[in-house]
Design a protein around this motif. Structure first.
Motif, PDB file in Angstrom:
ATOM      1  N   PHE B  99       0.851  -1.181   0.000  1.00  0.00           N
ATOM      2  CA  PHE B  99       0.000   0.000   0.000  1.00  0.00           C
ATOM      3  C   PHE B  99       0.890   1.235   0.000  1.00  0.00           C
ATOM      4  O   PHE B  99       2.014   1.206   0.508  1.00  0.00           O
ATOM      5  CB  PHE B  99      -0.895   0.019   1.240  1.00  0.00           C
ATOM      6  CG  PHE B  99      -1.872  -1.117   1.280  1.00  0.00           C
ATOM      7  CD1 PHE B  99      -3.114  -0.991   0.674  1.00  0.00           C
ATOM      8  CD2 PHE B  99      -1.543  -2.317   1.903  1.00  0.00           C
ATOM      9  CE1 PHE B  99      -4.011  -2.040   0.706  1.00  0.00           C
ATOM     10  CE2 PHE B  99      -2.436  -3.367   1.935  1.00  0.00           C
ATOM     11  CZ  PHE B  99      -3.677  -3.232   1.335  1.00  0.00           C
ATOM     12  N   ALA B 100       0.384   2.295  -0.550  1.00  0.00           N
ATOM     13  CA  ALA B 100       1.169   3.533  -0.539  1.00  0.00           C
ATOM     14  C   ALA B 100       0.228   4.710  -0.435  1.00  0.00           C
ATOM     15  O   ALA B 100      -0.897   4.667  -0.934  1.00  0.00           O
ATOM     16  CB  ALA B 100       1.985   3.643  -1.824  1.00  0.00           C
ATOM     17  N   TYR B 101       0.674   5.721   0.228  1.00  0.00           N
ATOM     18  CA  TYR B 101      -0.125   6.944   0.277  1.00  0.00           C
ATOM     19  C   TYR B 101       0.799   8.139   0.387  1.00  0.00           C
ATOM     20  O   TYR B 101       1.987   8.020   0.719  1.00  0.00           O
ATOM     21  CB  TYR B 101      -1.090   6.911   1.464  1.00  0.00           C
ATOM     22  CG  TYR B 101      -0.447   7.299   2.778  1.00  0.00           C
ATOM     23  CD1 TYR B 101       0.342   6.390   3.466  1.00  0.00           C
ATOM     24  CD2 TYR B 101      -0.587   8.589   3.288  1.00  0.00           C
ATOM     25  CE1 TYR B 101       0.966   6.743   4.650  1.00  0.00           C
ATOM     26  CE2 TYR B 101       0.028   8.953   4.472  1.00  0.00           C
ATOM     27  CZ  TYR B 101       0.809   8.033   5.154  1.00  0.00           C
ATOM     28  OH  TYR B 101       1.428   8.393   6.296  1.00  0.00           O
ATOM     29  N   GLY B 102       0.307   9.296   0.121  1.00  0.00           N
ATOM     30  CA  GLY B 102       1.077  10.523   0.264  1.00  0.00           C
ATOM     31  C   GLY B 102       0.159  11.698   0.092  1.00  0.00           C
ATOM     32  O   GLY B 102      -0.943  11.536  -0.424  1.00  0.00           O
ATOM     33  N   THR B 103       0.445  12.821   0.584  1.00  0.00           N
ATOM     34  CA  THR B 103       1.618  13.189   1.327  1.00  0.00           C
ATOM     35  C   THR B 103       1.591  12.576   2.717  1.00  0.00           C
ATOM     36  O   THR B 103       0.568  12.641   3.387  1.00  0.00           O
ATOM     37  CB  THR B 103       1.661  14.725   1.460  1.00  0.00           C
ATOM     38  OG1 THR B 103       1.740  15.269   0.166  1.00  0.00           O
ATOM     39  CG2 THR B 103       2.780  15.199   2.313  1.00  0.00           C
ATOM     40  N   GLY B 104       2.693  12.036   3.149  1.00  0.00           N
ATOM     41  CA  GLY B 104       2.718  11.479   4.477  1.00  0.00           C
ATOM     42  C   GLY B 104       4.124  11.073   4.835  1.00  0.00           C
ATOM     43  O   GLY B 104       4.997  10.947   3.973  1.00  0.00           O
TER      44      GLY B 104
END
Ligand SMILES: Nc1ncnc2c1ncn2[C@@H]1O[C@H](COP(=O)(O)OP(=O)(O)OP(=O)(O)O)[C@@H](O)[C@H]1O
Ligand SMILES: Nc1ncnc2c1ncn2[C@@H]1O[C@H](COP(=O)(O)OP(=O)(O)OP(=O)(O)O)[C@@H](O)[C@H]1O
Ligand SMILES: [Mg+2]
Ligand SMILES: [Mg+2]
Lengths: 507, 311, 377, 308
Positions: B99-104
């Motif tokens: 899984f990936a997310y951003g901005t973070g």
């Protein structure tokens, strides 16, 4: 005016509403210059028949013929084209438009886009002068009294060019004088080769005005013929199918203590002017006190201040020696006030609530019907069942909404509720307005019983007949003051009529 | 062993969840284009992509993410800061999925990547351009909502301006919404009327402001998130663009080494995931002198001698 | 004998209801199919996914309930207001204020045990929402400001207040220290989390709370004196006033409760789904809640199934969009069409004239029979 | 300086007021006839797209505006079909219409345009000489043509409503439909006509947004303006001048808050952003005494024979 309708025939008309056969094979005829009175109990189908003629409803079966030609009246527009006009049981006026605009509304059906009020004004004034019906074209409808609105309706219908006039209970809200004037006017118009259909529950009027009667009962035509040969009692019997005797209060000389004491009360009306101007009145236990007067002289304000829904500016009101001036309505009700309001559908009941819920409207907080905030279903159910039975309220079941009942039955719901609570003081405003004679008999009986049980009853009415029959004393209200209080025995039609017009010093 | 399976089949399935649409000319489109670029490189049969748009609301997004994971997608990218807690909730249930997310910044689970654009870096350089180019010494920023990347961007930008032109004023005004293009346009108008001759701004709303800048004539726009010069070729001077394809490649690379996440991926000028793109049609506007100054600053940023603080 | 007839009639009614709703749905879906063709997608595939896929997995079923919980709460609030004669279109703002109030409590007392903290959060959310609804209610009652106007405006104001608190006083300190500045609060302590009903899904106990509250609202409205007054005020303020009720206060009370319920929808979202307050917490629930309430016949017990149906609509169309690869917007328009079709169909259920016709079409010969007998009511 | 600031507010505010004013005037007719159309937002959205798309493909802004108005009319008819003919609850119908319009515009945009693209559109006209006048020049003589159209429509709407027989019918139908019916007015027809006019005006408002103001289309371009317009009808108490007052108040407040942001006056921008909304509520709350009767039958379907 152009060519007149020579003969109108409605043949074999049937009309069904969901669950109700409102008209069953009804036929009537009307010739030029005739005045036909249409009689029947509440819910007999009078309005429905007329609405069909006027194109508001469509018959399931049957035909309408004018001068032997079948016509199809699909909408009021068609009716107007055929020169049929109708004054409805409930006024069909737009409150926030002026009289002139209300008339122009119908007048400009097929004319130009631009509003030419001058033209309508001229037409309207013509009619107004010709039939001697004064109306102020620039007044807003909401400013007018019921009687004035009634006149506007007539002027409107005539201005639109009708020569077959349908009048659905036009006198229900008129004073005796206004009624007399209207009857003269109708006769005048009939002479002028107009045809008129006249609906009324007041059989005296029917007898004086009509040349012909038709009686409906339960949607069927039960009688048709010339008026001449019938007495009022016979007519009443025809209508109800039974004998009817309007009751009178038995003579009585001893009354109780003063229950309602109104001391020099001042209050504003809706327009912000003084509606009550130092009104003074005492009401004793066990008596019926009538308030006679032309509507608009402070009756509504009087009922409102007693009920605590209008502010008292000056003066005091005592209920059983308690000062209730400007108390909340709830407190006053708890103090022992019962009220049968003028507007029975929207003030007396909650139309969309069931009969059951309407019957407890003033008692749901009592410890009998609720514990803390919870309503006791079983108690309420049996309470409602009882009342429906004892007051003979006709409804499919107690869960039926009040709005779907007939006027007479709505009035019964209110009576049942208000009388059963045994209030110390009962205010009854126009309690039989629009009710058929059978229902009126019923209401009057109940009021007399209440008097017998020691309640103090304040009866507000314009019908002298009713007042003279029921009241121990009669107070005449004029411009927000009590002009004079007469005892029941010394009062008569003529005296009251003069007083209501503001004339105190006769001779 | 999960990664081995994928390596055998040789196909990587990526799911992308975005708050706005793939054509927003900003944040979401930048990511979408990044993945497309990788797909082009690897071949359509090697990388499969599915996108769910308009999942601005975190509840809806959660359902999409979970569904993608359960359908065997290898990499599920939730392209927004607001998705962080969703991923933390979902990731443990699908240990083989990345899984990936951003901005973070927080990659709290072994299978979550947090990517983090250093918006302030590019913004600093753009600020320099603005400070050097302005004639009125008034520069306007059209902000959406004062939060997250917008703050970093605006601060960096302001520092850049001050560094080369202390006299210049930077004026910030916010619309209070990410998507109200018309309001952004109105703010741009107000900025121009108040004397601004260089404008910049973030989020998809900025498109509305660019249009106004273009209409005004002698005003330049500096873009964020992606190169927006196609919208207004005579107005958009330069852009700070994110090179999300490199982010994707890094993730794919990691997976092939058996690392499914747990890493914080900054997007910086140094690692090339962030870059300044000049509009070739307006190349003449950037003098060699200016270019030199900017390049020097970039170098300093990259070697760590210039720190851009957004505190 | 009569009982039998009653039962038969009820059965007919139920059949009619079903028939009409299904027919309306089909009409909407048919028009929707045209949209799919315009959008170059396959309508058959789309619809089959939309209405079957959510039921093929535990995930789908639980997701429906996850959506149903806030919808139910908002819908209940809307129904309370509607029944009292107020159209509350401020649900969106009330949800936000409720959420932020609940979040503030959750963050302020992280150490409290669950059985104390959770009720406190819900209470705070209720009060927050009630405050926001109450402003509109108070202005309507005492200043005569139209509630549609005030609630539309208050929605915008709530949005900004919410964002202000999220990016200012209540922001996650880590977001500040790290410099990402994402507007969201810190994750709540575990004692502020609603229990998960089924592990591995998002289904939380919020749905149970919502159902319990639906029953409570039913009791409130129909079994108590307060509800009696609220409904009376909604139906005919004039009569209510004459009967001694304080109309203004009950209007205000209705808005307080209505806002409070929307606020609790916010609480369910932060404690059940996100475990923190963050931007965009409401997926238009304030508006969908109106639709849910009306589909539920403005009746608390009708709102339970109607919010579940709406949950299905959301989850199903969401899955469909992914399966068919059409622009996400198309879902919105199809949901719009479904709403239009179903409200249009109401006339066949409410208006006795049409109802009879429909019954006749279905082969129930009620009408002619009555007529021949010449029955009166 | 002060003068410059004030002029700045007015110049900034006028364009903003146009879409609100147009949609609000249209909604006024609709509500005056007794129909509460909450779907204005959806109508504006769809017609903003259609207007944009026409310019995008054909290149003619005039045709774009006409197309947008035509779509607005169709949406008005759809609202009429559901709320008048099928007598559905109006609030919920409006929400359905809103969703339909929003979704459809987004879908068509994606499928047939693809991405954000700008168009030529209609720019402000600069009336020579006059526009150079100090203060009033830029305010009165340097605006988009539709600005003039919108403000001319204010007296026109007044005239239509109060001075024509059609307007009289609309007012009657919205207050006491039964009374109008009994003098032969076709209540259904008048309501349909009003809805179509409301739709056309909302269409024009949408076209203004995409063709004149933004010169492009993007998803959710209206961003709530349709709802504000509906609210302003209440604010303006169903009178054209009142609605104009409301639209001006709201947009001037917006313009004011933008300017104080732009001039760097330092306080949380959220407070600036909510100024217009608060102001509208406060003004209305303070003027509550001057209440007038609105269309009494607003929101109630009319049926001759049907008794609740
Ligand atoms: N639109 C309607 N829908 C359903 N039932 C109706 C409708 N109009 C009339 N009815 C029913 O038809 C019957 C006849 O009603 P109608 O109004 O014609 O009576 P009426 O003789 O005018 O009574 P009243 O003296 O009270 O005016 C009543 O049972 C009434 O309830
Ligand atoms: N679309 C419109 N715009 C303005 N005014 C109108 C409009 N339609 C009708 N009117 C006004 O109303 C008058 C006619 O109204 P009316 O309802 O009688 O129309 P109609 O065409 O005769 O009706 P129908 O043909 O449906 O029976 C016109 O002369 C005009 O004054
Ligand atoms: Mg009648
Ligand atoms: Mg005609």
């Amino acid at each position: 005016m152009a060519e007149r309708i020579q003969q109108l025939e409605m043949k074999h008309i049937s009309k069904r509403f969901p669950g109700v056969l409102a008209l069953d094979d009804v036929s009537i005829t009307l010739k030029n210059g005739e005045i036909l009175a249409l009689l029947g109990e509440n819910g007999a189908g009078k309005t429905t028949l007329m609405n069909i003629l006027y194109g508001l409803y469509h018959q399931d079966e049957g035909t309408v013929l004018i001068d032997n030609e079948v016509i199809h009246v699909k909408s009021p527009k068609d009716a107007l084209l055929h020169k049929i006009g109708m004054v409805h049981q409930h006024f069909m006026l737009v409150p926030n438009l002026t009289v002139l605009e209300n008339i122009a509304l119908g007048y400009f059906q097929n004319t130009r886009f631009k509003l030419d009020l001058g033209l309508v004004r001229k037409k309207m004034m013509d009619i107004s002068v010709r039939y001697d019906m004064a109306v102020n074209p620039d007044a807003y409808i909401w400013q007018l009294s019921v009687g004035e609105q009634q006149r506007v309706e007539l002027v409107k219908t005539l201005t639109l060019g009708a020569n077959l006039l349908i009048l659905d209970e036009p006198t229900a809200a008129l004073t005796p004088q206004q009624t007399d004037e209207l009857i003269d006017l109708l006769k005048e118009m009939a002479k002028d080769n107009n045809s008129i259909i006249f609906i009324s529950h007041k059989l005296n009027e029917v007898k004086t005005v009509s040349s012909k009667i038709a009686v409906l009962r339960n949607g069927k035509l039960v009688h048709e013929g010339p008026t001449g040969s019938y007495s009022v009692t016979e007519l009443a019997e025809q209508m109800a199918g039974r004998q009817i005797n309007l009751p009178k209060s038995p003579e009585k000389s001893k009354f109780g203590d003063v229950m309602l004491d109104i001391k020099k009360v001042w209050a504003h009306n809706d327009q912000g002017a003084w509606g009550l101007q130092g009104l003074d009145l005492q009401l004793k236990a066990g008596e019926i006190l009538g308030i006679a007067g032309v509507s608009g002289n402070g009756q509504k304000e009087l009922a409102d201040v007693i009920n605590g829904v209008r502010k008292v500016e000056k003066g005091d009101i005592l209920l059983d020696n308690w000062n209730i001036t400007n108390h909340s309505a709830q407190k006053i009700i708890d103090q022992g006030l019962g009220y049968i309001p003028e507007d029975r559908l929207h003030e007396g009941t909650l139309p969309a609530f069931s009969v059951r819920e309407n019957l407890i409207l003033k008692d749901y907080t009592t410890s009998q019907m609720s514990s803390s905030i919870f309503l006791k279903k079983k108690v309420i159910d049996s309470f409602a069942e009882d009342l429906i039975e004892t007051f003979n309220i006709k409804c499919p079941d107690m869960y039926t909404s009040c709005a779907s009942l007939s006027g007479g039955n709505i009035q019964k719901v209110i009576l049942a509720r208000e009388i059963t609570r045994k209030p110390k003081v009962l205010i009854a405003a126009y309690p039989i307005r629009g009710l058929d004679i059978g229902a009126a008999e019923y209401v009057h009986q109940r009021l007399i019983e209440a008097r017998g049980a020691g309640m103090a009853v304040l009866l507000i009415s314009e019908e002298l007949e009713e007042i003279l029959d029921l009241c121990d004393r009669i107070a005449v209200i004029y411009e927000g003051k009590i002009l004079k209080v007469l005892s029941g025995s010394e009062a008569d039609n003529r005296k009251l009529g003069l007083l209501m017009a503001g004339v105190t010093d006769e001779e | 062993n999960g990664s081995k399976e994928k390596a055998e089949s040789g196909v990587i399935k990526i799911a992308l969840v975005i708050p706005s649409t793939i054509d927003d000319m900003a944040w979401s489109e930048a990511m979408y284009n990044g993945i497309l670029a990788v797909q082009k490189k690897m071949g359509k049969d090697k990388l499969k992509l599915d996108v769910s748009e308009r999942l601005w609301n975190a509840v809806d997004a959660g359902s999409a993410i979970r569904q993608y994971a359960s359908e065997g997608y290898n990499i599920v990218i939730a392209h927004g800061a607001q998705y962080q807690s969703l991923l933390n909730d979902i990731a443990p249930d699908f240990p083989k999925t990345t899984f990936a997310y951003g901005t973070g910044y927080a990659a709290d689970q072994p299978n979550i990547f947090a990517y983090d654009p250093f918006a302030q870096q590019g913004a600093y350089l753009l600020g320099m351009i603005a400070g050097l180019k302005t004639k009125t010494n008034i520069i306007g920023i059209v902000g959406p909502v004062e939060s997250g990347d917008a703050i970093k961007y605006n601060k960096g930008f302001e520092l850049g301006v001050k560094a080369v032109n202390p006299k210049a004023k930077v004026r910030i005004a916010y619309t209070g919404s990410f998507g109200d293009l018309v309001a952004a346009g109105e703010i741009a108008k107000s900025q121009i009327a108040a004397g601004a001759d260089i404008l910049t701004g973030t989020a998809q709303q900025s498109v509305g402001a660019i249009r106004v800048a273009e209409g005004a004539g002698n005003v330049f726009w500096l873009s964020s998130d992606m190169d927006q010069s196609s919208l207004a070729p005579k107005t958009v001077l330069a852009a700070q663009a994110y090179n999300f394809s490199k982010v994707i490649e890094e993730m794919i690379d990691s997976r092939s080494k058996g690392v499914l996440g747990g890493k914080h991926i900054p997007l910086t000028l140094k690692n090339g995931m962030e870059e300044i793109v000049y509009n070739p049609q307006l190349a003449s506007e950037i003098t060699p002198d200016m270019k030199a100054k900017i390049d020097a600053a970039e170098k300093k940023i990259n070697d760590g001698t210039l720190k851009i603080s957004v505190e | 004998m009569k009982n039998n007839e009653e039962k038969k009639k009820q059965k007919q009614e139920r059949l009619l209801n079903l028939f009409i709703v299904v027919a309306a749905l089909l009409v909407a879906l048919f028009i929707g199919a045209l949209l799919f063709i315009i959008a170059k997608g396959n309508p058959f595939k789309a619809y089959s996914v939309m209405f079957t896929r959510p039921f093929t997995s535990l995930f789908g079923i639980t997701e429906i309930l996850v959506r149903a919980a806030p919808l139910m709460l908002v819908g209940l609030g809307i129904a309370i207001a509607f029944r009292s004669g107020i159209l509350n279109i401020g649900g969106e703002g009330q949800i936000l204020i409720g959420a932020i109030a609940g979040a503030a409590v959750a963050l302020a007392f992280p150490g409290l045990p669950k059985i104390i903290l959770l009720p406190m959060i819900f209470m705070a959310s209720f009060l927050g929402g009630a405050l926001w609804g109450g402003i509109a209610g108070w202005m309507r009652s005492y200043l005569n400001v139209n509630e549609i106007l005030s609630t539309v405006m208050l929605n915008y104001i709530a949005m900004q207040v919410y964002m202000f608190l999220l990016r200012g006083p209540l922001i996650d300190p880590k977001e500040v220290s790290y410099g990402t500045g994402v507007p969201q609060t810190a994750v709540f302590s575990k004692s502020a989390w609603l229990a998960k009903l089924i592990p591995g899904t998002r289904l939380h106990s919020g749905i149970i709370i919502a159902i319990v509250l639906a029953v409570a609202v039913y009791i409130l409205l129909w079994k108590t004196t307060i509800g009696y007054r609220m409904r009376a005020v909604g139906i005919e303020p004039k009569a209510a006033r004459t009967a001694g009720m304080n109309v203004q206060w009950y209007l205000l009370l209705a808005m307080l409760l209505s806002g409070g319920f929307a606020g609790m929808a916010g609480a369910v979202e932060i404690t059940g789904v996100h475990h923190r307050a963050l931007e965009s917490i409401s997926a238009g629930y304030g508006f969908s809640g109106i639709v849910v309430a009306l589909f539920g016949g403005l009746h608390p017990l009708g709102i339970i199934p109607s919010s579940i149906v709406f949950g299905l609509l959301i989850v199903g169309s969401d899955m469909m969009q992914r399966a068919v690869n059409v622009p996400a917007s198309i879902i919105l328009s199809i949901q719009g069409l479904i709403i239009l079709a179903i409200v249009s169909a109401q006339i066949f259920l409410v208006n006795p004239k049409y109802k009879e016709k429909m019954l006749w079409i279905l082969g129930f010969n009620a009408r002619l029979k009555n007529r021949n007998k010449g029955e009166r009511r | 300086m002060i003068v410059q600031f004030l002029v700045g507010i007015i110049i900034g505010g006028i364009p903003l007021s146009v879409s609100l004013l147009l949609a609000g005037l249209g909604e006024m007719f609709t509500q005056r006839s007794g129909v509460f159309n909450l779907g204005v937002e959806g109508i504006m959205m769809l017609s903003a797209f259609i207007g944009f798309f026409t310019v995008y493909t054909i290149g003619s802004p005039i045709l774009g505006i006409i197309a947008a108005m035509a779509v607005g009319a169709l949406m008005g008819l759809l609202m009429g079909l559901v709320s008048i003919t099928f007598k559905a609850e109006q609030g919920i119908t409006g929400i359905g219409l809103f969703m339909f319009g929003w979704g459809l515009s987004g879908t068509l945009f994606r499928v047939y345009v693809g991405g954000v693209t700008t168009i030529k559109g209609i720019d402000g006209i600069n009336i020579p000489v006059l526009s150079k006048l100090p203060v009033i020049g830029p305010i009165l003589f340097n605006q988009n043509p539709l600005v003039y159209v919108a403000y001319i429509l204010v007296p026109v709407a007044s005239w239509l409503l109060f001075k024509t027989s059609w307007g009289l019918k609309v007012r009657a139908v919205g207050t006491t439909p039964a009374a109008a019916d009994t003098v032969g007015i076709n209540v259904v027809k008048i309501r349909y006509q009003s809805l179509v006019i409301g739709g056309i005006m909302a269409g024009l408002a949408g076209a203004y947004l995409s063709i004149c103001q933004a010169h492009l289309f993007a998803d959710n371009i209206t961003a709530g303006r349709g709802f504000i317009a509906v609210a302003l009808v209440y604010f303006g108490r169903w009178k054209p001048s009142g609605i104009m007052g409301g639209a001006l108040l709201f947009s001037m407040a917006h313009s004011f808050q933008r300017l104080i942001q732009v001039y760097g006056i330092n306080f949380p921008y959220e407070i600036a952003v909510i100024i217009p909304y608060v102001l509208v509520i406060v003004v209305l709350a303070l003027t509550w005494k001057s209440q007038s009767l609105g269309p009494l039958a607003l929101g109630k379907p009319y049926d001759r024979e049907f008794r609740g």
